[in-house]
Scaffold this motif. Sequence first.
Motif, PDB file in Angstrom:
ATOM      1  N   GLY A 131      30.274  29.818  49.145  1.00  0.00           N
ATOM      2  CA  GLY A 131      31.541  30.495  48.931  1.00  0.00           C
ATOM      3  C   GLY A 131      31.488  31.931  49.430  1.00  0.00           C
ATOM      4  O   GLY A 131      30.427  32.476  49.729  1.00  0.00           O
ATOM      5  N   TYR A 132      32.641  32.555  49.505  1.00  0.00           N
ATOM      6  CA  TYR A 132      32.766  33.904  50.054  1.00  0.00           C
ATOM      7  C   TYR A 132      32.622  34.961  48.961  1.00  0.00           C
ATOM      8  O   TYR A 132      33.090  34.778  47.837  1.00  0.00           O
ATOM      9  CB  TYR A 132      34.102  34.052  50.771  1.00  0.00           C
ATOM     10  N   ASP A 133      31.991  36.073  49.335  1.00  0.00           N
ATOM     11  CA  ASP A 133      31.819  37.179  48.392  1.00  0.00           C
ATOM     12  C   ASP A 133      33.161  37.795  48.002  1.00  0.00           C
ATOM     13  O   ASP A 133      33.362  38.218  46.859  1.00  0.00           O
ATOM     14  CB  ASP A 133      30.943  38.280  49.007  1.00  0.00           C
ATOM     15  N   VAL A 134      34.054  37.875  48.971  1.00  0.00           N
ATOM     16  CA  VAL A 134      35.370  38.489  48.751  1.00  0.00           C
ATOM     17  C   VAL A 134      36.431  37.626  49.420  1.00  0.00           C
ATOM     18  O   VAL A 134      36.281  37.229  50.582  1.00  0.00           O
ATOM     19  CB  VAL A 134      35.431  39.925  49.333  1.00  0.00           C
ATOM     20  N   ILE A 135      37.502  37.339  48.692  1.00  0.00           N
ATOM     21  CA  ILE A 135      38.693  36.727  49.272  1.00  0.00           C
ATOM     22  C   ILE A 135      39.818  37.738  49.193  1.00  0.00           C
ATOM     23  O   ILE A 135      40.071  38.333  48.134  1.00  0.00           O
ATOM     24  CB  ILE A 135      39.069  35.417  48.554  1.00  0.00           C
ATOM     25  N   LEU A 136      40.487  37.938  50.316  1.00  0.00           N
ATOM     26  CA  LEU A 136      41.611  38.856  50.409  1.00  0.00           C
ATOM     27  C   LEU A 136      42.905  38.067  50.541  1.00  0.00           C
ATOM     28  O   LEU A 136      42.966  37.085  51.290  1.00  0.00           O
ATOM     29  CB  LEU A 136      41.456  39.781  51.620  1.00  0.00           C
ATOM     30  N   ILE A 137      43.931  38.494  49.823  1.00  0.00           N
ATOM     31  CA  ILE A 137      45.262  37.885  49.929  1.00  0.00           C
ATOM     32  C   ILE A 137      46.270  39.021  49.987  1.00  0.00           C
ATOM     33  O   ILE A 137      46.277  39.893  49.115  1.00  0.00           O
ATOM     34  CB  ILE A 137      45.581  36.981  48.724  1.00  0.00           C
ATOM     35  N   SER A 138      47.127  39.008  50.988  1.00  0.00           N
ATOM     36  CA  SER A 138      48.131  40.052  51.129  1.00  0.00           C
ATOM     37  C   SER A 138      49.522  39.442  51.182  1.00  0.00           C
ATOM     38  O   SER A 138      49.867  38.753  52.147  1.00  0.00           O
ATOM     39  CB  SER A 138      47.864  40.876  52.397  1.00  0.00           C
ATOM     40  N   ASP A 139      50.295  39.663  50.129  1.00  0.00           N
ATOM     41  CA  ASP A 139      51.714  39.293  50.092  1.00  0.00           C
ATOM     42  C   ASP A 139      51.942  37.806  50.330  1.00  0.00           C
ATOM     43  O   ASP A 139      52.833  37.418  51.079  1.00  0.00           O
ATOM     44  CB  ASP A 139      52.490  40.112  51.123  1.00  0.00           C
ATOM     45  N   CYS A 140      51.140  36.975  49.676  1.00  0.00           N
ATOM     46  CA  CYS A 140      51.294  35.525  49.787  1.00  0.00           C
ATOM     47  C   CYS A 140      51.924  34.901  48.545  1.00  0.00           C
ATOM     48  O   CYS A 140      52.146  33.682  48.528  1.00  0.00           O
ATOM     49  CB  CYS A 140      49.930  34.874  50.051  1.00  0.00           C
ATOM     50  N   ILE A 141      52.166  35.699  47.507  1.00  0.00           N
ATOM     51  CA  ILE A 141      52.774  35.173  46.283  1.00  0.00           C
ATOM     52  C   ILE A 141      54.280  35.316  46.395  1.00  0.00           C
ATOM     53  O   ILE A 141      54.831  36.421  46.310  1.00  0.00           O
ATOM     54  CB  ILE A 141      52.265  35.929  45.035  1.00  0.00           C
TER      55      ILE A 141
ATOM     56  N   THR B 137      27.782  31.544  32.519  1.00  0.00           N
ATOM     57  CA  THR B 137      28.278  30.166  32.512  1.00  0.00           C
ATOM     58  C   THR B 137      28.560  29.645  33.909  1.00  0.00           C
ATOM     59  O   THR B 137      28.942  28.491  34.072  1.00  0.00           O
ATOM     60  CB  THR B 137      29.589  30.087  31.703  1.00  0.00           C
ATOM     61  N   LEU B 138      28.348  30.471  34.957  1.00  0.00           N
ATOM     62  CA  LEU B 138      28.649  30.034  36.308  1.00  0.00           C
ATOM     63  C   LEU B 138      27.577  29.052  36.780  1.00  0.00           C
ATOM     64  O   LEU B 138      26.397  29.199  36.462  1.00  0.00           O
ATOM     65  CB  LEU B 138      28.695  31.235  37.250  1.00  0.00           C
ATOM     66  N   PRO B 139      27.989  28.071  37.585  1.00  0.00           N
ATOM     67  CA  PRO B 139      27.009  27.125  38.129  1.00  0.00           C
ATOM     68  C   PRO B 139      26.099  27.833  39.134  1.00  0.00           C
ATOM     69  O   PRO B 139      26.508  28.820  39.734  1.00  0.00           O
ATOM     70  CB  PRO B 139      27.879  26.059  38.798  1.00  0.00           C
ATOM     71  N   PRO B 140      24.875  27.336  39.339  1.00  0.00           N
ATOM     72  CA  PRO B 140      23.993  27.942  40.336  1.00  0.00           C
ATOM     73  C   PRO B 140      24.559  27.795  41.729  1.00  0.00           C
ATOM     74  O   PRO B 140      25.253  26.818  42.040  1.00  0.00           O
ATOM     75  CB  PRO B 140      22.691  27.152  40.187  1.00  0.00           C
ATOM     76  N   THR B 141      24.285  28.788  42.620  1.00  0.00           N
ATOM     77  CA  THR B 141      24.787  28.751  43.995  1.00  0.00           C
ATOM     78  C   THR B 141      23.622  28.545  44.955  1.00  0.00           C
ATOM     79  O   THR B 141      22.464  28.728  44.598  1.00  0.00           O
ATOM     80  CB  THR B 141      25.516  30.058  44.329  1.00  0.00           C
TER      81      THR B 141
ATOM     82  N   HIS C  77      40.060  29.000  44.539  1.00  0.00           N
ATOM     83  CA  HIS C  77      39.008  28.487  43.672  1.00  0.00           C
ATOM     84  C   HIS C  77      37.933  27.769  44.480  1.00  0.00           C
ATOM     85  O   HIS C  77      36.738  27.864  44.185  1.00  0.00           O
ATOM     86  CB  HIS C  77      39.606  27.535  42.641  1.00  0.00           C
ATOM     87  N   ALA C  78      38.343  27.065  45.535  1.00  0.00           N
ATOM     88  CA  ALA C  78      37.384  26.322  46.348  1.00  0.00           C
ATOM     89  C   ALA C  78      36.527  27.243  47.218  1.00  0.00           C
ATOM     90  O   ALA C  78      35.370  26.915  47.501  1.00  0.00           O
ATOM     91  CB  ALA C  78      38.125  25.325  47.236  1.00  0.00           C
ATOM     92  N   LEU C  79      37.058  28.370  47.629  1.00  0.00           N
ATOM     93  CA  LEU C  79      36.392  29.200  48.634  1.00  0.00           C
ATOM     94  C   LEU C  79      35.697  30.433  48.060  1.00  0.00           C
ATOM     95  O   LEU C  79      34.837  31.015  48.727  1.00  0.00           O
ATOM     96  CB  LEU C  79      37.411  29.639  49.695  1.00  0.00           C
ATOM     97  N   LEU C  80      36.038  30.846  46.852  1.00  0.00           N
ATOM     98  CA  LEU C  80      35.408  32.024  46.261  1.00  0.00           C
ATOM     99  C   LEU C  80      34.021  31.669  45.735  1.00  0.00           C
ATOM    100  O   LEU C  80      33.836  30.661  45.042  1.00  0.00           O
ATOM    101  CB  LEU C  80      36.265  32.569  45.116  1.00  0.00           C
ATOM    102  N   SER C  81      33.048  32.489  46.066  1.00  0.00           N
ATOM    103  CA  SER C  81      31.698  32.287  45.543  1.00  0.00           C
ATOM    104  C   SER C  81      31.703  32.314  44.023  1.00  0.00           C
ATOM    105  O   SER C  81      32.498  33.022  43.395  1.00  0.00           O
ATOM    106  CB  SER C  81      30.775  33.390  46.083  1.00  0.00           C
ATOM    107  N   LYS C  82      30.797  31.552  43.427  1.00  0.00           N
ATOM    108  CA  LYS C  82      30.651  31.563  41.973  1.00  0.00           C
ATOM    109  C   LYS C  82      29.624  32.596  41.515  1.00  0.00           C
ATOM    110  O   LYS C  82      29.276  32.634  40.333  1.00  0.00           O
ATOM    111  CB  LYS C  82      30.251  30.169  41.474  1.00  0.00           C
ATOM    112  N   ARG C  83      29.152  33.432  42.423  1.00  0.00           N
ATOM    113  CA  ARG C  83      28.273  34.535  42.032  1.00  0.00           C
ATOM    114  C   ARG C  83      29.057  35.555  41.222  1.00  0.00           C
ATOM    115  O   ARG C  83      30.252  35.778  41.449  1.00  0.00           O
ATOM    116  CB  ARG C  83      27.658  35.191  43.281  1.00  0.00           C
ATOM    117  N   ALA C  84      28.361  36.207  40.293  1.00  0.00           N
ATOM    118  CA  ALA C  84      29.025  37.130  39.378  1.00  0.00           C
ATOM    119  C   ALA C  84      29.682  38.293  40.102  1.00  0.00           C
ATOM    120  O   ALA C  84      30.672  38.864  39.623  1.00  0.00           O
ATOM    121  CB  ALA C  84      28.020  37.666  38.357  1.00  0.00           C
TER     122      ALA C  84
END
Length: 299
Positions: A205-215, A295-299, A229-236
């Motif tokens: 997964g990615y360390d940072v996900i950016l979203i600009s004006d998509c809502i 509680t995050l799963p291992p990556t 949820h699928a693309l964001l890393s589960k690292r803290a």
Amino acid sequence: RRRSRSHFGSSGGSARARACACARVCARALAHACVCVERAPELMAAVASTAVPVEVGGGDHARRIHNCDQRAPFIELEHPALPCKLSVEQRGATDPGFVQGTSSCLWPVATHFARLLCDRPELVRGLQVLELGAGIGLVGAAAAALGARRVVLTDCDGAIPLLERNRARLADDGVANVEVVCVNWGDASHHEDALSSGWGAARGGYDVILISDCIVGGFDTDRLWQSCHALLSKRASAQLIMAYEFREEWETVGMFIHSASEAGLDCTHAPISEDDDDDDSDMFLYTFRWRDAATLPPT
């Protein structure tokens, strides 16, 4: 134009409390005129025939929405933190190169978001970054130029040719750490493509996900969340950073925040502009982080 800043802050509290807060804020929000709706005719104005690039923050005031020019064929961004001037192509609604169903021109929030990254390059420096719904790719381009390890610009099929042209422009200017991948929101096969593509595959997964004006109300927000949820890393340390412009109602962004909370992400927010007398005070930055790293799963 003044409104409560307490809408959907951190994600603590009961579902009933959040629902009540949503109802109160929506009731207040409906009393305000929406700047974007009022100015919709301007946003659809014909694209100028000139081929002169327009710098973000400059140009003829009559051509601008929220200090944002949607008519010029190229947009340029300069900032002391950037190693070079960034130049990306855009195509307005009546331009022959416009593709229906895509966001192929600059929207005001992207300008503020890109400049915020320039002011805070530590948000992306050295990290694997993905932008969802990238449009012309200005925000992701800024992240790449500011030292992100790798930036992947994503959007729907119709937007990919423009993003590829802008990737090539950036590479010509020395910003070579950018890739383009088609991601239709909620498409599991496209998620796999984004996680496995290119020279810096982000299998965890990615360390940072950016979203600009998509809502936007009624615009596949549930599918957007699925991709997050699928693309964001589960690292803290992972972060989902989203810029949002208020448009008549808070319910849609509220549902997005609720989905994130249910998945274990806490949300904080702040106005992008602190000036309530400025049209840009309708713009907010939301930051999502994992609530409990244990509680995050291992990556």
